[in-house]
Write a protein that holds these residues in place. Structure first.
Motif, PDB file in Angstrom:
ATOM      1  N   ASN A   8     -13.433  -2.942  -0.378  1.00  0.00           N
ATOM      2  CA  ASN A   8     -14.803  -2.976   0.142  1.00  0.00           C
ATOM      3  C   ASN A   8     -14.847  -3.755   1.456  1.00  0.00           C
ATOM      4  OD1 ASN A   8     -16.016  -1.735  -2.298  1.00  0.00           O
ATOM      5  ND2 ASN A   8     -15.396  -3.659  -3.273  1.00  0.00           N
ATOM      6  N   ASP A   9     -15.886  -3.518   2.247  1.00  0.00           N
ATOM      7  CA  ASP A   9     -16.252  -4.397   3.369  1.00  0.00           C
ATOM      8  C   ASP A   9     -15.083  -4.731   4.290  1.00  0.00           C
ATOM      9  OD1 ASP A   9     -18.793  -4.478   2.287  1.00  0.00           O
ATOM     10  OD2 ASP A   9     -18.356  -6.261   1.101  1.00  0.00           O
ATOM     11  N   ASP A  10     -14.586  -3.711   4.993  1.00  0.00           N
ATOM     12  CA  ASP A  10     -13.552  -3.899   6.016  1.00  0.00           C
ATOM     13  C   ASP A  10     -12.206  -4.333   5.444  1.00  0.00           C
ATOM     14  OD1 ASP A  10     -15.595  -3.304   7.803  1.00  0.00           O
ATOM     15  OD2 ASP A  10     -15.964  -5.402   8.297  1.00  0.00           O
ATOM     16  N   ALA A  11     -11.942  -4.070   4.198  1.00  0.00           N
ATOM     17  CA  ALA A  11     -10.662  -4.445   3.596  1.00  0.00           C
ATOM     18  C   ALA A  11      -9.515  -3.661   4.236  1.00  0.00           C
ATOM     19  CB  ALA A  11     -10.692  -4.193   2.096  1.00  0.00           C
ATOM     20  N   TYR A  12      -8.354  -4.336   4.379  1.00  0.00           N
ATOM     21  CA  TYR A  12      -7.167  -3.730   4.982  1.00  0.00           C
ATOM     22  C   TYR A  12      -5.990  -4.002   4.052  1.00  0.00           C
ATOM     23  CZ  TYR A  12      -4.309  -2.080   8.946  1.00  0.00           C
ATOM     24  OH  TYR A  12      -3.486  -1.355   9.778  1.00  0.00           O
ATOM     25  N   LEU A  13      -5.365  -2.932   3.528  1.00  0.00           N
ATOM     26  CA  LEU A  13      -4.223  -3.061   2.627  1.00  0.00           C
ATOM     27  C   LEU A  13      -3.016  -2.415   3.294  1.00  0.00           C
ATOM     28  CD1 LEU A  13      -2.908  -3.753  -0.080  1.00  0.00           C
ATOM     29  CD2 LEU A  13      -3.815  -1.607  -0.993  1.00  0.00           C
ATOM     30  N   ILE A  14      -1.952  -3.205   3.513  1.00  0.00           N
ATOM     31  CA  ILE A  14      -0.758  -2.723   4.194  1.00  0.00           C
ATOM     32  C   ILE A  14       0.450  -2.964   3.310  1.00  0.00           C
ATOM     33  CG2 ILE A  14      -0.468  -4.902   5.449  1.00  0.00           C
ATOM     34  CD1 ILE A  14       0.600  -3.230   7.798  1.00  0.00           C
ATOM     35  N   ALA A  15       1.333  -1.965   3.222  1.00  0.00           N
ATOM     36  CA  ALA A  15       2.524  -2.070   2.372  1.00  0.00           C
ATOM     37  C   ALA A  15       3.759  -1.781   3.208  1.00  0.00           C
ATOM     38  CB  ALA A  15       2.445  -1.085   1.213  1.00  0.00           C
ATOM     39  N   GLY A  16       4.698  -2.728   3.192  1.00  0.00           N
ATOM     40  CA  GLY A  16       5.950  -2.551   3.896  1.00  0.00           C
ATOM     41  C   GLY A  16       7.055  -2.036   3.013  1.00  0.00           C
ATOM     42  N   ASP A  17       6.759  -1.824   1.729  1.00  0.00           N
ATOM     43  CA  ASP A  17       7.714  -1.248   0.786  1.00  0.00           C
ATOM     44  C   ASP A  17       6.971  -0.171   0.003  1.00  0.00           C
ATOM     45  OD1 ASP A  17       9.921  -0.725  -0.780  1.00  0.00           O
ATOM     46  OD2 ASP A  17      10.412  -2.829  -1.098  1.00  0.00           O
ATOM     47  N   GLN A  18       7.271   0.024  -1.246  1.00  0.00           N
ATOM     48  CA  GLN A  18       6.712   1.132  -2.008  1.00  0.00           C
ATOM     49  C   GLN A  18       5.199   0.986  -2.203  1.00  0.00           C
ATOM     50  OE1 GLN A  18       8.874   2.358  -5.552  1.00  0.00           O
ATOM     51  NE2 GLN A  18      10.607   1.075  -4.947  1.00  0.00           N
ATOM     52  N   MET A  19       4.498   2.126  -2.086  1.00  0.00           N
ATOM     53  CA  MET A  19       3.087   2.184  -2.458  1.00  0.00           C
ATOM     54  C   MET A  19       2.920   3.368  -3.395  1.00  0.00           C
ATOM     55  SD  MET A  19      -0.437   2.379  -0.205  1.00  0.00           S
ATOM     56  CE  MET A  19      -0.224   0.738   0.483  1.00  0.00           C
ATOM     57  N   ARG A  20       2.596   3.090  -4.647  1.00  0.00           N
ATOM     58  CA  ARG A  20       2.511   4.110  -5.684  1.00  0.00           C
ATOM     59  C   ARG A  20       1.201   3.935  -6.445  1.00  0.00           C
ATOM     60  NH1 ARG A  20       6.230   4.892  -2.793  1.00  0.00           N
ATOM     61  NH2 ARG A  20       8.460   5.010  -3.329  1.00  0.00           N
ATOM     62  N   ILE A  21       0.538   5.037  -6.750  1.00  0.00           N
ATOM     63  CA  ILE A  21      -0.677   5.037  -7.560  1.00  0.00           C
ATOM     64  C   ILE A  21      -0.445   6.024  -8.701  1.00  0.00           C
ATOM     65  CG2 ILE A  21      -3.166   5.437  -7.593  1.00  0.00           C
ATOM     66  CD1 ILE A  21      -3.134   5.022  -4.533  1.00  0.00           C
ATOM     67  N   GLY A  22      -0.380   5.524  -9.931  1.00  0.00           N
ATOM     68  CA  GLY A  22      -0.044   6.390 -11.067  1.00  0.00           C
ATOM     69  C   GLY A  22       1.409   6.787 -11.039  1.00  0.00           C
ATOM     70  N   SER A  23       2.295   5.805 -10.985  1.00  0.00           N
ATOM     71  CA  SER A  23       3.715   6.079 -10.786  1.00  0.00           C
ATOM     72  C   SER A  23       4.452   6.407 -12.073  1.00  0.00           C
ATOM     73  CB  SER A  23       4.380   4.876 -10.104  1.00  0.00           C
ATOM     74  OG  SER A  23       5.752   5.089  -9.925  1.00  0.00           O
ATOM     75  N   ASP A  47       6.821   5.830   2.061  1.00  0.00           N
ATOM     76  CA  ASP A  47       5.974   6.906   1.551  1.00  0.00           C
ATOM     77  C   ASP A  47       4.756   6.348   0.824  1.00  0.00           C
ATOM     78  OD1 ASP A  47       8.015   8.635   2.390  1.00  0.00           O
ATOM     79  OD2 ASP A  47       8.950   8.657   0.399  1.00  0.00           O
ATOM     80  N   LEU A  48       3.787   7.218   0.611  1.00  0.00           N
ATOM     81  CA  LEU A  48       2.684   6.974  -0.311  1.00  0.00           C
ATOM     82  C   LEU A  48       2.729   8.074  -1.361  1.00  0.00           C
ATOM     83  CD1 LEU A  48       0.020   5.752  -1.330  1.00  0.00           C
ATOM     84  CD2 LEU A  48      -1.175   7.099   0.429  1.00  0.00           C
ATOM     85  N   LYS A  49       2.751   7.668  -2.650  1.00  0.00           N
ATOM     86  CA  LYS A  49       2.791   8.634  -3.742  1.00  0.00           C
ATOM     87  C   LYS A  49       1.581   8.416  -4.645  1.00  0.00           C
ATOM     88  CE  LYS A  49       7.808   9.164  -3.639  1.00  0.00           C
ATOM     89  NZ  LYS A  49       9.083   9.114  -4.394  1.00  0.00           N
ATOM     90  N   VAL A  50       0.797   9.465  -4.805  1.00  0.00           N
ATOM     91  CA  VAL A  50      -0.405   9.439  -5.636  1.00  0.00           C
ATOM     92  C   VAL A  50      -0.162  10.380  -6.815  1.00  0.00           C
ATOM     93  CG1 VAL A  50      -2.896   9.810  -5.716  1.00  0.00           C
ATOM     94  CG2 VAL A  50      -1.819   9.011  -3.584  1.00  0.00           C
ATOM     95  N   GLY A  51       0.070   9.802  -8.013  1.00  0.00           N
ATOM     96  CA  GLY A  51       0.398  10.627  -9.171  1.00  0.00           C
ATOM     97  C   GLY A  51       1.843  11.077  -9.132  1.00  0.00           C
ATOM     98  N   GLN A  52       2.775  10.128  -9.245  1.00  0.00           N
ATOM     99  CA  GLN A  52       4.200  10.482  -9.212  1.00  0.00           C
ATOM    100  C   GLN A  52       4.616  11.125 -10.538  1.00  0.00           C
ATOM    101  OE1 GLN A  52       6.268  10.862  -6.961  1.00  0.00           O
ATOM    102  NE2 GLN A  52       8.260  10.870  -7.959  1.00  0.00           N
ATOM    103  N   TRP A  53       4.608  10.354 -11.634  1.00  0.00           N
ATOM    104  CA  TRP A  53       4.823  10.922 -12.970  1.00  0.00           C
ATOM    105  C   TRP A  53       3.616  10.660 -13.866  1.00  0.00           C
ATOM    106  CZ3 TRP A  53       9.087   8.399 -10.619  1.00  0.00           C
ATOM    107  CH2 TRP A  53      10.129   9.254 -10.265  1.00  0.00           C
ATOM    108  N   GLY A  54       2.702   9.845 -13.419  1.00  0.00           N
ATOM    109  CA  GLY A  54       1.472   9.592 -14.148  1.00  0.00           C
ATOM    110  C   GLY A  54       0.295  10.267 -13.468  1.00  0.00           C
ATOM    111  N   SER A  55      -0.887   9.671 -13.647  1.00  0.00           N
ATOM    112  CA  SER A  55      -2.116  10.207 -13.060  1.00  0.00           C
ATOM    113  C   SER A  55      -2.605   9.247 -11.983  1.00  0.00           C
ATOM    114  CB  SER A  55      -3.189  10.369 -14.143  1.00  0.00           C
ATOM    115  OG  SER A  55      -4.418  10.786 -13.573  1.00  0.00           O
ATOM    116  N   GLY A  56      -2.744   9.751 -10.752  1.00  0.00           N
ATOM    117  CA  GLY A  56      -3.179   8.919  -9.643  1.00  0.00           C
ATOM    118  C   GLY A  56      -4.364   9.519  -8.924  1.00  0.00           C
TER     119      GLY A  56
END
Length: 278
Positions: A8-23, A47-56
């Motif tokens: 929320n509200d101008d949030a900034y999320l940066i990842a220099g390694d793995q970023m997985r949602i529902g991995s 990479d960014l992976k959304v729903g790799q083996w789960g639900s993302g």
């Protein structure tokens, strides 16, 4: 496990390694970008992976920047969804974007822009399924486009669908637009949608139903346009196509090829029906 992240509200999320949602298998991950000024970014060629083996699920009103590849529903059994919910939302992918690798992937846009620096695949592999729904907005691809099957697969199981409405634009740079390459799918354009296959230095081919066993249903209606097309090929090398056009426009600068066989192999011929009304 189950995980939910809200930005929320101008949030900034940066990842220099793995970023997985529902991995992981049986996992569920959801990320909400609830403000137009939120930014999600991967760096260092990650990479960014959304729903790799789960639900993302990734719902964005803001900006997503991917320094390498973006996978949505990539692994076998994985399910991924990206929803772009703001007319100014941005998705910028440096390399490839895959919607439905061996899993199910979906991209839904109510507006905004998607830019892909290399290849764009929907239902890439044998068991892949993918949907792209554009209720407005623009997708701009600098590399190859393959819906329902990548060149390297041998089966005909992938299913890919593309729906465009409300002035949505799908724009290619210097490569062909290939739909139902080795599987099946539906391409529907309505409400002034535009598929531009020649935005780069040359006009490119639109190939629909390329290989034996492939099938596509195409509906172009209500002021929509296929533009800057060099060759329009329907049912190449044994593919089958139902192609309906009504109150719409197709611009072809070279050949219109129906049920063509460029390999000269003795295979099962495809069936192509073309209906043009008004």
């Amino acid at each position: 496990g189950v995980g939910i992240v809200r930005m929320n509200d101008d949030a900034y999320l940066i990842a220099g390694d793995q970023m997985r949602i529902g991995s992981a298998i049986d996992s569920t991950g959801t990320l909400y970008m609830n403000d137009p000024n939120t930014v999600l970014e991967t760096v260092n060629s990650e990479d960014l992976k959304v729903g790799q083996w789960g639900s993302g699920t990734l719902v964005t009103y803001g900006t997503i920047i991917v320094d390498d590849d973006l996978y949505v529903g990539n692994g076998d059994g994985g399910t991924g969804l990206i929803t772009m919910s703001d007319p100014n939302a941005v998705l910028d992918v440096d390399d490839d974007m895959v919607i439905g690798g061996d899993g199910y992937g979906k991209l839904e846009m109510t507006g905004g822009s998607v830019t892909v620096g290399n290849n764009f695949y929907v239902a890439k592999d044998d068991s892949g399924d993918g949907d792209v729904i554009m209720n407005g907005g623009t997708i701009y691809i600098d590399g190859s486009m393959e819906f329902a099957g990548h060149s390297d697969i041998s089966g005909s199981d992938p299913v890919a669908n593309l729906t465009m409405r409300n002035g949505a634009q799908f724009i290619t740079q210097d490569n062909d637009f290939n739909f139902a390459k080795k599987g099946s799918g539906e391409l529907r354009m309505m409400s002034g949608a535009i598929l531009d296959s020649g935005a780069g230095s040359k006009h490119n081919d639109i190939i629909i139903g390329e290989n034996s066993g492939s099938y596509a249903y195409v509906e172009i209606d209500d002021g929509s346009t296929l533009m800057d097309c060099r060759d329009l090929e329907l049912g190449r090398d044994g593919g089958s196509v139902d192609f309906d056009i009504e109150r719409a426009r197709i611009e072809i600068s070279d050949d219109f090829l129906v049920a063509d066989d460029i390999t000269d192999d003795e295979g099962t011929p495809g069936i192509v029906d073309v209906v043009i009304d008004k």
